[in-house]
Motif scaffolding. Structure first.
Motif, mmCIF file in Angstrom:
data_model
loop_
_atom_site.group_PDB
_atom_site.id
_atom_site.type_symbol
_atom_site.label_atom_id
_atom_site.label_comp_id
_atom_site.label_asym_id
_atom_site.label_seq_id
_atom_site.Cartn_x
_atom_site.Cartn_y
_atom_site.Cartn_z
ATOM 1 N N ASP A 519 0.840 -1.200 0.000
ATOM 2 C CA ASP A 519 0.000 0.000 0.000
ATOM 3 C C ASP A 519 0.873 1.247 0.000
ATOM 4 O O ASP A 519 1.900 1.312 0.689
ATOM 5 N N ALA A 520 0.432 2.220 -0.799
ATOM 6 C CA ALA A 520 1.152 3.494 -0.832
ATOM 7 C C ALA A 520 0.969 4.220 0.488
ATOM 8 O O ALA A 520 -0.032 4.040 1.201
ATOM 9 N N GLY A 521 1.916 5.038 0.836
ATOM 10 C CA GLY A 521 1.849 5.777 2.079
ATOM 11 C C GLY A 521 0.836 6.895 2.031
ATOM 12 O O GLY A 521 0.400 7.330 0.957
ATOM 13 N N PRO A 522 0.402 7.391 3.166
ATOM 14 C CA PRO A 522 -0.570 8.485 3.189
ATOM 15 C C PRO A 522 0.057 9.774 2.634
ATOM 16 O O PRO A 522 1.264 9.995 2.716
ATOM 17 N N VAL A 523 -0.790 10.609 2.070
ATOM 18 C CA VAL A 523 -0.355 11.873 1.466
ATOM 19 C C VAL A 523 -0.846 13.024 2.330
ATOM 20 O O VAL A 523 -2.037 13.102 2.666
ATOM 21 N N SER A 524 0.032 13.902 2.700
ATOM 22 C CA SER A 524 -0.313 15.090 3.475
ATOM 23 C C SER A 524 0.021 16.337 2.663
ATOM 24 O O SER A 524 0.874 16.307 1.769
ATOM 25 N N VAL A 525 -0.649 17.429 3.002
ATOM 26 C CA VAL A 525 -0.476 18.696 2.282
ATOM 27 C C VAL A 525 0.097 19.720 3.245
ATOM 28 O O VAL A 525 -0.444 19.933 4.332
ATOM 29 N N SER A 526 1.175 20.328 2.870
ATOM 30 C CA SER A 526 1.771 21.419 3.641
ATOM 31 C C SER A 526 2.150 22.531 2.660
ATOM 32 O O SER A 526 1.683 22.535 1.512
ATOM 33 N N SER A 527 2.984 23.440 3.078
ATOM 34 C CA SER A 527 3.318 24.557 2.205
ATOM 35 C C SER A 527 4.766 24.971 2.393
ATOM 36 O O SER A 527 5.389 24.690 3.421
ATOM 37 N N PHE A 528 5.281 25.640 1.373
ATOM 38 C CA PHE A 528 6.598 26.249 1.427
ATOM 39 C C PHE A 528 6.401 27.752 1.363
ATOM 40 O O PHE A 528 5.648 28.256 0.527
ATOM 41 N N GLU A 529 7.071 28.504 2.227
ATOM 42 C CA GLU A 529 6.875 29.948 2.298
ATOM 43 C C GLU A 529 8.152 30.682 1.928
ATOM 44 O O GLU A 529 9.228 30.422 2.469
ATOM 45 N N ALA A 530 8.027 31.609 0.981
ATOM 46 C CA ALA A 530 9.122 32.513 0.643
ATOM 47 C C ALA A 530 8.942 33.783 1.466
ATOM 48 O O ALA A 530 7.849 34.358 1.504
ATOM 49 N N PRO A 531 9.975 34.277 2.145
ATOM 50 C CA PRO A 531 9.824 35.438 3.026
ATOM 51 C C PRO A 531 9.619 36.733 2.241
ATOM 52 O O PRO A 531 9.755 36.771 1.010
ATOM 53 N N PHE A 532 9.303 37.788 2.996
ATOM 54 C CA PHE A 532 9.172 39.126 2.399
ATOM 55 C C PHE A 532 10.501 39.481 1.719
ATOM 56 O O PHE A 532 11.571 39.373 2.310
ATOM 57 N N GLY A 533 10.414 39.884 0.480
ATOM 58 C CA GLY A 533 11.629 40.124 -0.290
ATOM 59 C C GLY A 533 11.774 41.562 -0.736
ATOM 60 O O GLY A 533 10.785 42.210 -1.110
ATOM 61 N N VAL A 534 13.000 42.052 -0.689
ATOM 62 C CA VAL A 534 13.352 43.378 -1.200
ATOM 63 C C VAL A 534 14.568 43.215 -2.095
ATOM 64 O O VAL A 534 15.634 42.794 -1.627
ATOM 65 N N ASP A 535 14.394 43.530 -3.368
ATOM 66 C CA ASP A 535 15.489 43.440 -4.336
ATOM 67 C C ASP A 535 15.958 44.857 -4.649
ATOM 68 O O ASP A 535 15.298 45.609 -5.370
ATOM 69 N N LEU A 536 17.102 45.255 -4.090
ATOM 70 C CA LEU A 536 17.669 46.582 -4.329
ATOM 71 C C LEU A 536 18.566 46.512 -5.557
ATOM 72 O O LEU A 536 19.548 45.762 -5.588
ATOM 73 N N ARG A 537 18.233 47.336 -6.566
ATOM 74 C CA ARG A 537 18.959 47.310 -7.837
ATOM 75 C C ARG A 537 19.577 48.677 -8.111
ATOM 76 O O ARG A 537 18.966 49.711 -7.830
ATOM 77 N N VAL A 538 20.768 48.682 -8.683
ATOM 78 C CA VAL A 538 21.469 49.906 -9.049
ATOM 79 C C VAL A 538 22.082 49.706 -10.432
ATOM 80 O O VAL A 538 22.642 48.638 -10.716
ATOM 81 N N ASP A 539 21.969 50.710 -11.284
ATOM 82 C CA ASP A 539 22.649 50.676 -12.579
ATOM 83 C C ASP A 539 23.290 52.032 -12.844
ATOM 84 O O ASP A 539 22.775 53.074 -12.414
ATOM 85 N N PHE A 540 24.420 52.016 -13.538
ATOM 86 C CA PHE A 540 25.210 53.218 -13.764
ATOM 87 C C PHE A 540 25.777 53.181 -15.173
ATOM 88 O O PHE A 540 26.266 52.136 -15.625
ATOM 89 N N ASP A 541 25.692 54.312 -15.891
ATOM 90 C CA ASP A 541 26.257 54.447 -17.237
ATOM 91 C C ASP A 541 27.131 55.697 -17.288
ATOM 92 O O ASP A 541 26.689 56.780 -16.868
ATOM 93 N N TRP A 542 28.342 55.542 -17.791
ATOM 94 C CA TRP A 542 29.240 56.672 -18.009
ATOM 95 C C TRP A 542 29.560 56.725 -19.496
ATOM 96 O O TRP A 542 30.179 55.822 -20.042
ATOM 97 N N LYS A 543 29.094 57.794 -20.157
ATOM 98 C CA LYS A 543 29.288 57.952 -21.599
ATOM 99 C C LYS A 543 30.683 58.512 -21.851
ATOM 100 O O LYS A 543 30.908 59.725 -21.770
ATOM 101 N N VAL A 544 31.604 57.634 -22.172
ATOM 102 C CA VAL A 544 32.972 58.046 -22.440
ATOM 103 C C VAL A 544 33.044 58.917 -23.681
ATOM 104 O O VAL A 544 33.786 59.891 -23.743
ATOM 105 N N SER A 545 32.246 58.581 -24.680
ATOM 106 C CA SER A 545 32.148 59.364 -25.911
ATOM 107 C C SER A 545 30.739 59.205 -26.450
ATOM 108 O O SER A 545 29.873 58.594 -25.816
ATOM 109 N N GLY A 546 30.525 59.723 -27.639
ATOM 110 C CA GLY A 546 29.203 59.584 -28.235
ATOM 111 C C GLY A 546 28.873 58.180 -28.650
ATOM 112 O O GLY A 546 27.709 57.868 -28.919
#
Length: 583
Positions: A519-546
């Motif tokens: 006999d197959a084993g019993p199946v239970s239902v639970s959950s996986f939780e991802a925490p509160f997320g903050v993704d801080l992003r920074v981008d920088f461009d320096w135009k050396v020439s045209g």
């Protein structure tokens, strides 16, 4: 007495005056220009001396003359301009960079064009990350992730129309680094196994751009594609699946004054091959639109009809599932005479298939399946938008209600086994099963943009969601999402800082207990939780020439635990530097 003497004098002088009368005729011809002036009394003192004055009688007439001009219009060819004449880019663009933990990025475009003939473009896109990531079980498996895309696009100008096509191949490679198998457990899946699939497509189109509807616009388009699954699956799954896609649609539109009409008809055919053989799906789509551009309201109303048919191989006869869906369409934009207050109302939706290709592009760690129903969305939004302070401040506030029929829910599973020594073995293959259910979402949204200077922009977005799931399943969606950022674009330097936020999310986990005998084993239902997320992003461009610029990009600079897919944490703080060049 004086009146009698004066009358007698006049009577005696009349014959002499008549004999001495002088006749003179003067004829004057000139342009008559009427003029109105103020009335004033002549500064002449009256002469009280009894005398006689001669007053000549002048007769005149005004004869208008017709004016003829030799100015005439000469028909000429109207001026035209194409995108390539207006914007003449340099033929080559390159973006190349690398960073830590080890990652790489490459974008290359080569373009040539002739405004009277057409254009030709080739491109290569690459993005990869190679560092190992520790999963939630504390194990580091192979975590390489890479996406590669290459293609060629060309277009031929045919008067007002254009014939264009594109041939492309997209390859995506992942690894199941979220999997875990304890030493005392057995599993058909190997942790860190490759998930690799390719997508080859060819697109052809002839028609117009649907910008000037004063004349009839049309398009006819075709697409053919082949999806390849090169993933490492257990032998029990058989040959890796493939999917053939054939699609065609036509569209026509025309404006009549302020009104416009458009119609669309399309059909998509999907067919499984190898381990997915026996699956055939056809999706018919027809749409009608009526638009009106009024002074107070601009509207577009209509409806979309979909007919979905899925056939799955089975014994003794194939199982056929059909569905007919009618989705209303209505977009209203109101003009109250001020740019700072513009109400709007939007009703729309769509149907998307749940074929092998669609499921694996939505979740690369999904099991190779083909669902017998498509997902259907009915959406409605209403709110206010506008701009204030000479377009320096813009906002959009709205609420929405969305009904998802056959909405996808992702569930992972794990197996527990008895190791024979009183312990329990655990096998988590990190393979997700797609389930379908009905969901209603109510959302409240606010978006703000402030531009105090032409080179400086602040933006803020806040979104809240209330979910009503008919099934008691975790949907993996956040109750809150937001973003806040600032961007500066100067002549030589540009940079941006943005924080993207999401509240907690939960997914389902199905656990199969140890088997008891046969006999197959019993199946239970639970959950996986991802925490509160903050993704801080920074981008920088320096135009050396045209033509040359140095760039730097940072992601997850707060080193938070972020998840795109459950049980698969993203990399921590990372950055990439490189060069951008036009030549």
């Amino acid at each position: 007495m004086k009146r009698v003497i004066f009358a007698a004098f006049v009577l005696a002088a009349l014959p002499r005056l008549a004999a001495a009368q002088v006749e003179k005729q003067v004829e004057v011809t000139k342009a008559y220009v009427p003029r109105v002036e103020g009335a004033s009394k002549l500064p002449v003192e009256p002469d009280m001396t009894d005398t006689t004055r001669l007053r000549p009688e002048i007769d005149y007439s005004i004869t208008p003359l017709s004016l003829r001009t030799s100015l005439t219009t000469r028909p000429i060819r109207p001026a035209t301009v194409t995108y390539w004449e207006f914007n003449r880019p340099l033929p080559f663009y390159l973006k190349a960079g690398a960073g830590y933990p080890l990652n790489s990025v490459l974008d290359f475009y080569a373009t040539t064009q002739n405004p009277s003939t057409g254009y030709l473009m080739g491109y290569v896109n690459h993005e990869g990350r190679y560092a190992d990531i520790r999963n939630v079980f504390g194990v580091e498996n192979n975590s390489v992730r890479m996406t590669n895309r290459a293609g060629v696009a060309a277009g031929k100008y045919l008067g007002r129309h254009v014939l264009e096509g594109e041939l492309s191949y997209d390859n995506r490679m992942y690894h199941r680094y979220g999997a875990f198998v304890s030493p005392d457990a057995e599993s058909l899946f190997v942790p860190g196994a490759a998930v690799d699939f390719g997508d080859a497509n060819i697109d052809l189109r002839i028609g117009d751009d649907f910008q000037d509807l004063s004349r009839t616009n049309f398009e006819v388009a075709f697409r053919g594609g082949m999806f390849f699954d090169h993933s490492e699956w257990p032998e029990a799954y058989g040959e890796n699946a493939r999917q053939l896609t054939l699609e065609g649609h036509g569209r026509i539109a025309r404006a009549f004054g302020r009104s416009s009409l458009s119609a669309t008809l399309g059909y998509e055919y999907l067919r499984g091959q190898r381990s997915a053989s026996g699956y055939d799906q056809g999706l018919l789509h027809a749409a009608l639109r009526y638009g009106f551009a009024g002074g107070v309201v601009r509207l577009e109303v209509g409806a979309d009809f979909y007919r979905d048919r899925v056939e799955a191989a089975a014994d003794p006869e194939p199982v056929v599932t059909t569905g007919n869906y009618l989705i209303p369409f209505a977009h209203f934009d109101f003009n109250l005479g001020t740019p700072g207050l513009k109400p709007f109302l939007e009703v729309d939706g769509g149907v998307s298939d749940n074929s092998l290709r669609s499921l694996m592009r939505k979740n690369p760690y999904a099991a190779p399946q083909w669902l017998d129903k498509s997902s259907v969305d009915y959406c409605g939004r209403f709110g206010l938008g506008g701009s204030l302070w000479r377009n320096r401040f813009g906002y959009r506030l709205y609420a929405g209600v969305t009904i998802h029929d056959n909405r996808l829910y992702w569930a992972a599973y794990r197996e527990l086994s008895d190791d024979g020594a009183g312990g329990t073995g655990e096998a988590f293959p990190a393979v997700f099963l797609p389930l379908m259910g009905r969901q209603t979402v109510t959302s409240f949204n606010g978006e703000v943009e402030y531009r105090p200077l032409s080179v400086l922009t602040f933006d803020l977005g806040v979104h809240g969601y209330l979910y009503n799931d008919e099934e008691d399943w975790n949907n993996g969606a956040p109750s809150f999402a937001g973003n806040v950022g600032v961007r500066y674009e100067g002549r030589k330097v540009g940079f941006g800082v943005e924080a993207r936020m999401q509240s907690e999310r939960r997914w389902m986990l199905l656990t199969s207990g140890p088997a008891s005998g046969t006999d197959a084993g019993p199946v239970s239902v639970s959950s996986f939780e991802a925490p509160f997320g903050v993704d801080l992003r920074v981008d920088f461009d320096w135009k050396v020439s045209g033509r040359v610029a140095i760039f730097a990009e940072g992601r997850n600079l707060l080193d938070r635990e972020l998840y795109e897919y459950p049980w698969f944490p993203e990399l921590g703080a990372r950055f990439t530097v490189g060069v951008k060049a036009n030549f």
